[in-house]
Design a protein around this motif. Sequence first.
Motif, short mmCIF file in Angstrom:
data_model
loop_
_atom_site.label_atom_id
_atom_site.label_comp_id
_atom_site.label_asym_id
_atom_site.label_seq_id
_atom_site.Cartn_x
_atom_site.Cartn_y
_atom_site.Cartn_z
N THR A 153 4.90 6.61 -0.23
CA THR A 153 5.43 6.01 -1.28
C THR A 153 4.85 4.34 -0.96
O THR A 153 4.54 3.99 -0.17
CB THR A 153 6.88 6.06 -1.06
OG1 THR A 153 7.52 5.59 0.27
CG2 THR A 153 7.32 7.22 -1.22
N PRO A 154 5.16 3.49 -2.12
CA PRO A 154 4.90 2.04 -2.01
C PRO A 154 5.58 1.66 -0.99
O PRO A 154 6.98 1.82 -0.59
CB PRO A 154 5.26 1.59 -3.34
CG PRO A 154 5.40 2.73 -4.35
CD PRO A 154 5.86 3.91 -3.52
N CYS A 155 4.85 0.71 -0.05
CA CYS A 155 5.51 0.14 1.19
C CYS A 155 4.78 -1.23 1.26
O CYS A 155 3.82 -1.63 0.81
CB CYS A 155 5.28 0.99 2.65
SG CYS A 155 6.01 2.58 2.39
N LEU A 156 5.79 -2.19 1.91
CA LEU A 156 5.03 -3.40 2.46
C LEU A 156 5.00 -3.53 3.83
O LEU A 156 5.71 -3.39 4.83
CB LEU A 156 5.71 -4.60 2.08
CG LEU A 156 5.76 -5.99 2.29
CD1 LEU A 156 4.39 -6.35 1.86
CD2 LEU A 156 6.65 -6.87 1.97
N TRP A 157 4.08 -3.55 4.22
CA TRP A 157 3.39 -3.95 5.73
C TRP A 157 3.39 -5.41 6.27
O TRP A 157 2.87 -6.40 5.38
CB TRP A 157 2.17 -3.27 6.27
CG TRP A 157 2.03 -2.02 6.00
CD1 TRP A 157 1.76 -1.20 5.11
CD2 TRP A 157 2.23 -0.96 7.24
NE1 TRP A 157 1.59 0.40 5.43
CE2 TRP A 157 1.60 0.39 6.71
CE3 TRP A 157 2.04 -1.18 8.43
CZ2 TRP A 157 1.96 1.64 7.49
CZ3 TRP A 157 2.05 -0.20 9.42
CH2 TRP A 157 1.81 1.30 8.80
N VAL A 158 4.26 -5.65 7.32
CA VAL A 158 4.61 -6.97 7.55
C VAL A 158 3.90 -7.12 8.88
O VAL A 158 4.57 -6.66 10.00
CB VAL A 158 6.22 -7.24 7.46
CG1 VAL A 158 6.29 -8.89 7.82
CG2 VAL A 158 6.59 -7.13 6.10
N GLY A 159 3.36 -8.43 9.09
CA GLY A 159 2.86 -8.49 10.54
C GLY A 159 3.27 -10.07 10.81
O GLY A 159 3.28 -10.75 10.19
N THR A 160 3.53 -10.24 12.30
CA THR A 160 4.27 -11.65 12.61
C THR A 160 3.50 -12.37 13.57
O THR A 160 2.45 -11.46 13.97
CB THR A 160 5.87 -11.22 13.01
OG1 THR A 160 5.70 -10.81 14.27
CG2 THR A 160 6.56 -10.39 12.43
N GLY A 192 0.75 -1.18 0.00
CA GLY A 192 0.01 -0.22 0.00
C GLY A 192 0.89 1.18 -0.17
O GLY A 192 2.17 1.17 0.15
N GLU A 193 0.21 2.24 -0.21
CA GLU A 193 0.87 3.72 -0.19
C GLU A 193 0.88 4.29 1.07
O GLU A 193 -0.10 4.28 1.93
CB GLU A 193 0.09 4.57 -1.03
CG GLU A 193 -0.21 4.50 -2.64
CD GLU A 193 1.40 4.55 -3.26
OE1 GLU A 193 1.66 5.69 -3.40
OE2 GLU A 193 1.62 3.53 -3.74
N PRO A 224 15.64 -2.38 -11.62
CA PRO A 224 15.32 -3.14 -10.38
C PRO A 224 14.59 -2.22 -9.53
O PRO A 224 14.71 -1.15 -9.32
CB PRO A 224 16.60 -3.67 -9.93
CG PRO A 224 17.58 -2.62 -10.21
CD PRO A 224 17.12 -2.08 -11.71
N VAL A 225 13.79 -3.08 -8.51
CA VAL A 225 12.93 -2.52 -7.68
C VAL A 225 13.87 -2.64 -6.07
O VAL A 225 14.52 -3.81 -6.22
CB VAL A 225 11.71 -3.34 -7.37
CG1 VAL A 225 11.03 -2.85 -6.15
CG2 VAL A 225 10.86 -3.27 -8.61
N THR A 226 13.84 -1.55 -5.56
CA THR A 226 14.85 -1.72 -4.38
C THR A 226 14.10 -1.64 -3.02
O THR A 226 12.98 -0.97 -3.19
CB THR A 226 15.65 -0.46 -4.51
OG1 THR A 226 15.06 0.66 -4.47
CG2 THR A 226 16.79 -0.62 -5.74
N VAL A 227 14.77 -2.24 -2.30
CA VAL A 227 13.74 -2.24 -0.82
C VAL A 227 14.62 -1.15 0.20
O VAL A 227 15.98 -1.35 0.15
CB VAL A 227 14.08 -3.75 -0.04
CG1 VAL A 227 13.35 -3.65 1.06
CG2 VAL A 227 13.45 -4.63 -1.32
N GLY A 228 13.77 -0.50 0.95
CA GLY A 228 14.67 0.24 1.71
C GLY A 228 14.65 -0.33 3.31
O GLY A 228 14.41 -1.23 3.50
N PRO A 229 15.38 0.44 4.05
CA PRO A 229 15.52 0.12 5.35
C PRO A 229 14.14 -0.18 6.14
O PRO A 229 13.26 0.39 5.75
CB PRO A 229 16.33 1.27 6.13
CG PRO A 229 16.80 2.00 5.13
CD PRO A 229 15.75 1.98 3.96
N SER A 230 14.03 -1.21 7.13
CA SER A 230 12.89 -1.67 7.70
C SER A 230 13.23 -1.27 9.06
O SER A 230 14.10 -1.48 9.50
CB SER A 230 12.55 -3.08 7.39
OG SER A 230 13.64 -3.82 7.90
N GLY A 231 11.91 -1.26 9.84
CA GLY A 231 11.93 -1.04 11.29
C GLY A 231 10.69 -1.48 11.83
O GLY A 231 9.54 -1.28 11.12
#
Length: 1121
Positions: A784-791, A772-773, A814-821
């Motif tokens: 910006t485009p993001c990926l939400w991750v739930g554990t 989602g944005e 290529p699609v690049t991945v930014g820092p996660s937190g």
Amino acid sequence: MKKFRKVLDGLTTSSPGGTMGSPSCGSAAGTPTAAPTPKDIDVQETLVSENFQLCKTVRHGFTYQPTALAFDPVQKILAIGSRSGGVRILGRPGVDCYCQHESGAAVLQLQFLINEGALVTACADDTLHLWNLRQRRPAVLHSLKFNRERITFCHLPFQSKWLYVGTERGNTHIVNIESFILSGYVIMWNKAIELSTKTHPGPVVHLSDSPKDEGKLLIGFEGGTIVQWDLRAKKADFRIYYDEAIHSVSWHHEGKQFMCSHSDGSLTLWNPRNTTKPFQVTFPHGKIQKDGRKESCKPILKVEYKTSRNSEPFVIFSGGLSYDKAGRRPALTIMHGKAITVLEMDYPIVEFMVLCDTPYINEIQEPYAVVVLLEKDLIVVDLTQSNFPVFENPYPMDIHESPVTCTAYFADCPPDIIPILYSIGAKHKKTGYSQKEWPIAGGTWTLGSHTYPEIIITGHADGSIKFWDASAFTLQMLYKLKTSKVFEKPKLGEGRGADLGEEDPFAVQMVSWCPHSRIFCVVGISAHIILYRFSKYDANTQTVSLEVRLQCEPEDIITPSENENNPCFSEPGSHSPQPHHQNPVSPGSRTPDGAKDSTPFLKVKDKMVRVPPGYQSDLVIQLLWVDGEPPQQITSLDINSAYGLLAFGNCNGLAVVDYIQKTVILCISTVDLYGATDPYQRLTRSPRRNRQSTSEHCMRGLSNFYSDSKKRIRTSYQSLTELTDNQQSIDMERSKSPTSESRENSFSRSRSSSVSSIDRDTKEAITTLQFGESYGRKSDALPTPCLWVGTSLGVVILIPLSIPMDHEERLEDPVTVGPSGAVQMLKGSVLRFAFLDCNGALIQSPYEIWRDQNAPEDPDRPRRRKLVHFSPSSSQDAFGEGHLTVVCSERQAKVFLMPSQSCLFVHNITESSFVLRADVVSLCNSVCLACFCANGHVMTLSLPSLRPLMDVNYLPLTDMRIARTFCFTNEGQALYLSSPTEIQRITYSQEMCDNLQEMLGELFTPIETPEAQNRGFLKGFFGGNAHTFDREELFGEAAAGKASRSLAQHIPGQGGVEGMKVAASGVVGDLARARVALDERGQRLGELEERTTLMMTSAETFSKHAHELMLKCKDKKWYQF
């Protein structure tokens, strides 16, 4: 206007700039509480508790464990009873009603009050029920509970109000249908048989009127005794004692002979005038062997003897096949003259019924079809054609063709998707059906005003996918997709699947579908993912295959910190995994031995194949074996057509795939997602020989998170381990020994040969994903485009993505991945994400408009991707900066503001149970959070304030089938698999409950009862039938007295206000009025007879006087007058 503003500084519990929400941001359990916000949030909530009501709407599929069958030949509706006490009533397509006995006792027999709009059911708890069908939702009007005898057979003569009830003791009782009270008239078994008989005749297995005389009742006993009882004289006309047990009896319409079926596979034909022996004995399937003896045959369970005006009679029966042919399928035999046709069935025959033109038993029957109820199917055979074709079934009776393993429900779909799926699926329909119309055509149904396109998707154990049109409370299959065609057929005894004893390697575990872009994604049980694109053209394609090593080495043993809900995270972005673009290698593949073990479960077809129009496979992703261990099952999946990305995870880690460039851009373990921000202390992997002690340590560490029952249910739920038919327990231990159950009753899977189910729980699994944005960092000004991750440990991680938006660049760069937190943390596994703008409206995920990749090229219009974004940045002036994120876990729901990541509202959904399914759905032009808990509660919460709007204790979770298949959708609808063969749809919308009556079909339509054909005008007018008798005179209280009160207990029905209103003008009132009308007609006929007698007397007097006058005047001359 309801406003949620920043509370006083003295009430705040955390600073606005904090990254994490505090557990103290909510007050008492279950109470939403405001937290500090960086700006005013102004949301108008329109949903209130009055907008919600929970009720069942309709049930689709085949009746599970059917037991009984009945048909109304005038109304043309069919009833099916089940072992669980359910009754399914079917008419024309759209007329489909499900009723349930409160006792849950099995239905033994069904009897329609023909053309009266009523149904009698006899249940295994020895209770009779009278159902009123003159309302859209049938209700019980009366019940009669037998206390001392067990019901075995019932018979209701046409146009009679007296029901004959046979019992296990051999007695026959008579029940008044109007009052549902027993008559004092009883046919005792010891009076029905001869006094010299030394043995009990057995239970009553048959009751029927003689076609010649309604006053003669034929009683069949299981032991082989048949008695014709004269109801007037209260004595037996004749008795037959046969050596073989009787299963059924059927009359010839003239009443001059009847046929019996027996346990030795024989049919006997009897003449009522000479009952010393049958005048014909046949063994239809008993051939004479070489030694002169007949083959031993199975019992003929039922026979029907039907006459036809223009052809030979039909003799139709089930069973009777010879024993010596092993593996022979159940069969229905049709004997028509000298021709014998055996119709083999796929499943055992439960019951069958021949459909005839007339409801009168003393007329030529003219059979035109036979309904066959099988254990897992319903078929109707056309008897009017010599090859006996079957009718095409308009009802969705094949949902369970292969066991259902997952479901998805989409309401308010794009209007063009249903016609195009139907047009593609219609090309693959079977042929050879009867050309005549479906004979079960009763009731009325009209398309309601509250309709919109709805689609249900079911995944199955054989790897097939079915798309169903579920609009307007109907269900019709649109399109079927077989995922197994992507792979080579696994050879028996070879490959990794054979080592684990896999029977269904293609079984579908979950699906993801975007109706706008028509991208479809399937997750299989063999740790594989298939991505499909839709095309209206056939094409020659070769499926691309990607292999991913997602196996982590650390044991990931968790020791909760002192404050589990407030770990000390560093600023997001302090650590991030490096993006992987080509040939990613997971942390678990550091050993040189891993290379020789890197094989997937299944082999993808590597050659060019011709694929038909419809969904065509574009990409296959498979997880690999590593170090002799199989890949763990995939637990989460999300796909976004605008980004061209697919993300999936399991208990080992997360992978992101660019399906446009067919590359893996991220493959990382769950631990590496945190880096230095890991909130838990983890132990390094122990040696394999000490794995047992390690698991015990894991369990001690997890004791603060999950109860034992929850761990068992979670393990089975996430592993897709069970499709049990047992509705009474939730014994998850069965999943550990799949060989202990039959394949029909269980769908049991275990993916790990060396890691126990308890060990799997100790790893932190990726439980939900959402593209989602959003704002990847607190300092971001634009989404910006993001990926939400739930554990599974309740941690939410946000991963920013950099995606080239230009068409050519997207194909190459290529699609690049930014820092996660970590952004937030909740209690229990994270289940769902959703995004709202600052006015509370739902933000849809971006998507690509569908384009057919196989369509002919147009040089004037180059084929380019058309993207639709619902970005918050496009409406900043109206909504202000940021957006709201809704996160729901197994125990909590939270709403926080982006990009500040401040917790606004928190609600503890449950303390004693946990949420199985949660969705943010649209209802009444607003949105709410809908939850289904393991204790059977269905709840809805307002958004964004998380106020409880509805909490209904709907059903107890008795098996994992419901947990695995329950799903919500928009417009206040939900569904689940209520049995292995049935889908139950429910609504939680008050508006839909109010409009439910007009959306359901009418079971009863006023139809004039056909006149009897064999009565002449004068005979019918004067009622001149020598064999007609008044049952009221025999069975009424005045003649027969009252039955013993201890024998049966009358129970008034609980039909409700509508049932009582209809009852007043329904079957009982109609029968009473019919009786009055008959009395009035009889009175008028009596007056006519009296007038006729007076006229005859007057005529005789006139004749006498005329004769006397003639004698007096005959000798006189003319001149003497």
